[in-house]
Design an enzyme around this catalytic site. Structure first.
Site, PDB file in Angstrom:
ATOM      1  N   HIS A 185      36.518  45.306  32.794  1.00 55.35           N
ATOM      2  CA  HIS A 185      37.805  45.331  32.088  1.00 55.35           C
ATOM      3  C   HIS A 185      38.313  43.896  31.903  1.00 55.35           C
ATOM      4  O   HIS A 185      38.961  43.588  30.915  1.00 55.35           O
ATOM      5  CB  HIS A 185      38.841  46.151  32.870  1.00 55.35           C
ATOM      6  CG  HIS A 185      38.654  47.633  32.734  1.00 55.35           C
ATOM      7  ND1 HIS A 185      39.663  48.497  32.408  1.00 55.35           N
ATOM      8  CD2 HIS A 185      37.543  48.406  32.865  1.00 55.35           C
ATOM      9  CE1 HIS A 185      39.197  49.734  32.349  1.00 55.35           C
ATOM     10  NE2 HIS A 185      37.902  49.702  32.638  1.00 55.35           N
ATOM     11  N   ASP A 241      46.136  46.281  30.341  1.00 52.44           N
ATOM     12  CA  ASP A 241      45.022  47.200  30.531  1.00 52.44           C
ATOM     13  C   ASP A 241      45.572  48.624  30.664  1.00 52.44           C
ATOM     14  O   ASP A 241      46.676  48.839  31.176  1.00 52.44           O
ATOM     15  CB  ASP A 241      44.247  46.834  31.802  1.00 52.44           C
ATOM     16  CG  ASP A 241      42.972  47.648  31.934  1.00 52.44           C
ATOM     17  OD1 ASP A 241      41.906  47.128  31.571  1.00 52.44           O
ATOM     18  OD2 ASP A 241      43.034  48.829  32.380  1.00 52.44           O
ATOM     19  N   SER A 285      28.083  46.467  35.640  1.00 51.85           N
ATOM     20  CA  SER A 285      28.614  45.749  36.802  1.00 51.85           C
ATOM     21  C   SER A 285      28.956  46.672  37.972  1.00 51.85           C
ATOM     22  O   SER A 285      29.280  46.212  39.054  1.00 51.85           O
ATOM     23  CB  SER A 285      29.877  44.991  36.384  1.00 51.85           C
ATOM     24  OG  SER A 285      30.912  45.914  36.085  1.00 51.85           O
TER      25      SER A 285
HETATM   26  N1  UDP Z   1      27.208  41.933  32.879  1.00 45.24           N
HETATM   27  C1  UDP Z   1      26.520  40.763  32.975  1.00 45.24           C
HETATM   28  N2  UDP Z   1      25.514  40.676  33.879  1.00 45.24           N
HETATM   29  C2  UDP Z   1      25.165  41.722  34.677  1.00 45.24           C
HETATM   30  C3  UDP Z   1      25.863  42.929  34.553  1.00 45.24           C
HETATM   31  C4  UDP Z   1      26.881  43.012  33.635  1.00 45.24           C
HETATM   32  O1  UDP Z   1      26.806  39.786  32.264  1.00 45.24           O
HETATM   33  O2  UDP Z   1      24.226  41.568  35.458  1.00 45.24           O
HETATM   34  C5  UDP Z   1      28.325  42.019  31.925  1.00 45.24           C
HETATM   35  C6  UDP Z   1      27.893  42.630  30.608  1.00 45.24           C
HETATM   36  O3  UDP Z   1      27.502  41.629  29.700  1.00 45.24           O
HETATM   37  C7  UDP Z   1      29.160  43.371  30.190  1.00 45.24           C
HETATM   38  C8  UDP Z   1      29.837  43.748  31.484  1.00 45.24           C
HETATM   39  O4  UDP Z   1      29.304  42.883  32.470  1.00 45.24           O
HETATM   40  O5  UDP Z   1      30.002  42.502  29.467  1.00 45.24           O
HETATM   41  C9  UDP Z   1      29.578  45.181  31.900  1.00 45.24           C
HETATM   42  O6  UDP Z   1      30.423  46.002  31.189  1.00 45.24           O
HETATM   43  P1  UDP Z   1      29.990  47.436  30.665  1.00 45.24           P
HETATM   44  O7  UDP Z   1      31.184  47.983  29.958  1.00 45.24           O
HETATM   45  O8  UDP Z   1      28.765  47.347  29.874  1.00 45.24           O
HETATM   46  O9  UDP Z   1      29.629  48.265  31.957  1.00 45.24           O
HETATM   47  P2  UDP Z   1      30.369  48.560  33.371  1.00 45.24           P
HETATM   48  O10 UDP Z   1      30.233  47.338  34.173  1.00 45.24           O
HETATM   49  O11 UDP Z   1      31.788  48.934  33.075  1.00 45.24           O
HETATM   50  O12 UDP Z   1      29.590  49.696  33.921  1.00 45.24           O
END
Ligand code: UDP
Length: 493
Positions: free
Chosen positions: A27, A126, A295
């Site tokens: 977020h 948010d 993440s």
């Molecule tokens: N991300 C990254 N490296 C990692 C894992 C995630 O840069 O090893 C970044 C990815 O580029 C994205 C965000 O973290 O911008 C993850 O957001 P997403 O909405 O895809 O998934 P969530 O983390 O909410 O499951």
């Protein structure tokens, strides 16, 4: 970008906007990118967050625009958390999550006071701070809700709330069609978040969030018209508020490599992440599969074993971003696997956090396996990659519908059941299912090629959307115009 392009003629009309991110990486990343876009347009921007969360983005904003961060001390001791645990991520122990929420609640009066002191013209908040809508109303300023989600997912939730079609099927696995949406989208009850199946505390929170959205001046999304135009119009109609797609936000502001590496991640040592680049640069264009699950996710050992086997026997080269569980059997399996794929030069494992933006834009990457987290979906559009969709939690199953059924640039791995982000769930996707989906996406056959071409067309549209005259650029200008108009009216009162 020429800054004068955005210069606002009358300094009295300079807008002052506060951004209030939630305390989770996925977020924070897009709302900070959005704050940077506002700053690029000569808006005076303040981001309010806590110490550890500020560390995730501080260096990138200090390099670029003039954005202030108001850093608050997280009340770790008061809620019984170790100092520094104040972000939701894959490393957050499940029992600590409620305490992070409790800490945030303690901070609320301090944030409200800040809103008053800063005398802003608008709050971009948010979705998980629904109370900000009432504070903004008291202050007589607009509140804009920021969703770290697709517009389609918000429309789908609205449709389910209105028509309750999911309550009219006989069992959890029976298909139903979402009512009133621009496309015919089929789902099952199992794919819906638990709070939609059986009301719980989270359902109450989501009701408050949705009410706050309806009372807001509007909503901002990390999306673009060519991606979700039908759903933007639908959102405006059913929610009765404005909405502006301002994406892809990552492409708009993260231009140099350091921005891309440090986005959402505090880089501790220089050169921390360079091995993958050397490995990837030796690979042929479009030949490597990127596998990542965001993440927040952690898989159980038996699922890691299935993924490992599928990747190895698929025959395609891959980069896999993977997180360990403290399981001895798993550790030795993964060590042997890593050793083997390193030896054969077929695979590269990144443990923990990967510089995703940089990896995705490398010419060697030809497709990805993704959990359909919204940021990742948009980032894959930026570079025009087809994907294997593997939805897990949050609104991922709705995003999968967009990728597979609406845009036709993805192949489902076949997950059937939604689970909570900090639980393993019972479903294990088999190596055969994974390998089959990878084959379609990476193969040069008709189906894979069609997806690749549609993804490339979306990538071109994304690039245009943020340029002068593009849809997101126009939305940004229009939003600024409307906020200034409101400011003028307030001043005239
Ligand atoms: N991300 C990254 N490296 C990692 C894992 C995630 O840069 O090893 C970044 C990815 O580029 C994205 C965000 O973290 O911008 C993850 O957001 P997403 O909405 O895809 O998934 P969530 O983390 O909410 O499951």
């Amino acid at each position: 970008m020429d800054r004068s392009e955005y210069q606002i003629e009358d300094d009295n009309l300079k807008l002052k906007v506060i951004f209030l991110p939630f305390l989770s990486i996925s977020h924070i990343i897009p709302i900070v990118d959005m704050a940077r876009i506002f700053a690029m347009h000569d808006v005076d921007v303040t981001i309010i967050t806590t110490t550890s969360n500020a560390a995730l983005f501080q260096s990138s904003i200090s390099r670029g625009q003039n954005i202030r961060t108001h850093v608050m001390k997280f009340p770790a001791e008061q809620v019984g958390l170790p100092v520094g645990v104040e972000t939701f991520s894959a490393d957050t122990p499940p029992d600590m999550s409620p305490k992070i929420y409790a800490g945030l609640e303690i901070l609320r009066p301090e944030i409200e006071n800040l809103f008053k002191e800063l005398q802003a013209d608008c709050i971009v908040s948010d979705m998980f701070h629904p109370w900000t809508v009432d504070t903004a109303e008291k202050l007589g300023i607009p509140r804009i809700i920021f969703y770290a989600a697709s517009v389609l997912s918000r429309c789908a939730v609205h449709s389910l709330e209105q028509h309750e079609v999911h309550t009219k099927v006989e069992c959890d696995s029976e298909k139903f069609t979402l009512v009133g949406l621009p496309h015919e989208l089929e789902m099952t009850r199992l794919q819906l978040p638990d709070w939609m199946r059986k009301p719980n505390m989270y359902a109450m929170l989501m009701k408050v969030v949705n009410d706050s959205a309806r009372k807001s001046f509007g909503a901002v999304f990390n999306s673009f018209h060519e991606l979700e135009g039908d759903y933007e119009e639908h959102y405006k109609r059913v929610c009765g508020t404005k909405c502006w797609s301002l994406g892809p936000v990552s492409m708009w502001v993260n231009h140099d490599d350091l921005d891309k590496v440090e986005r959402g991640h505090h880089v501790k040592t220089q050169g921390e992440e360079e091995g993958w680049l050397e490995w990837l640069n030796k690979k042929k264009e479009g030949s490597v599969l990127y596998v990542s699950f965001g993440s927040l996710n952690r898989f159980p050992s038996d699922q890691l074993v299935e993924i490992a086997h599928a990747l190895e026997s698929s025959g395609y080269d891959f980069i896999w971003v993977v997180r360990k569980n403290n399981d001895e059997g798993e550790n030795s399996f993964m060590e042997e696997f890593e050793e083997r794929v390193k030896g054969s030069k077929k695979g590269y494992l990144i443990w923990g956090w990967a510089p995703q933006l940089l990896i995705l834009e490398n010419r060697a990457i030809g497709g990805m396996v993704s959990h359909c987290g919204w940021n990742t979906v948009v980032e894959s559009m930026n570079v025009g990659l087809p994907m294997v969709t593997w939805p897990l939690f949050a609104e991922h199953f709705f995003n999968e519908k967009l990728v597979v059924d609406v845009l036709k640039i993805g192949v489902p791995v076949g997950t059937k059941e939604w689970r909570n982000w900090n639980e393993f769930g019972s479903e294990v996707v088999t190596r055969e299912e994974i390998e089959k989906a990878i084959g379609v996406v990476m193969d040069g056959g008709e189906e894979g090629e069609g997806m690749r071409q549609r993804a490339k067309a979306l990538s071109n549209a994304a690039k245009k959307a943020i340029k002068l005259g593009g849809s997101s650029h126009n939305n940004m200008m229009e939003l600024i115009r409307e906020l200034k108009e409101l400011k003028l009216r307030r001043k005239a009162q």
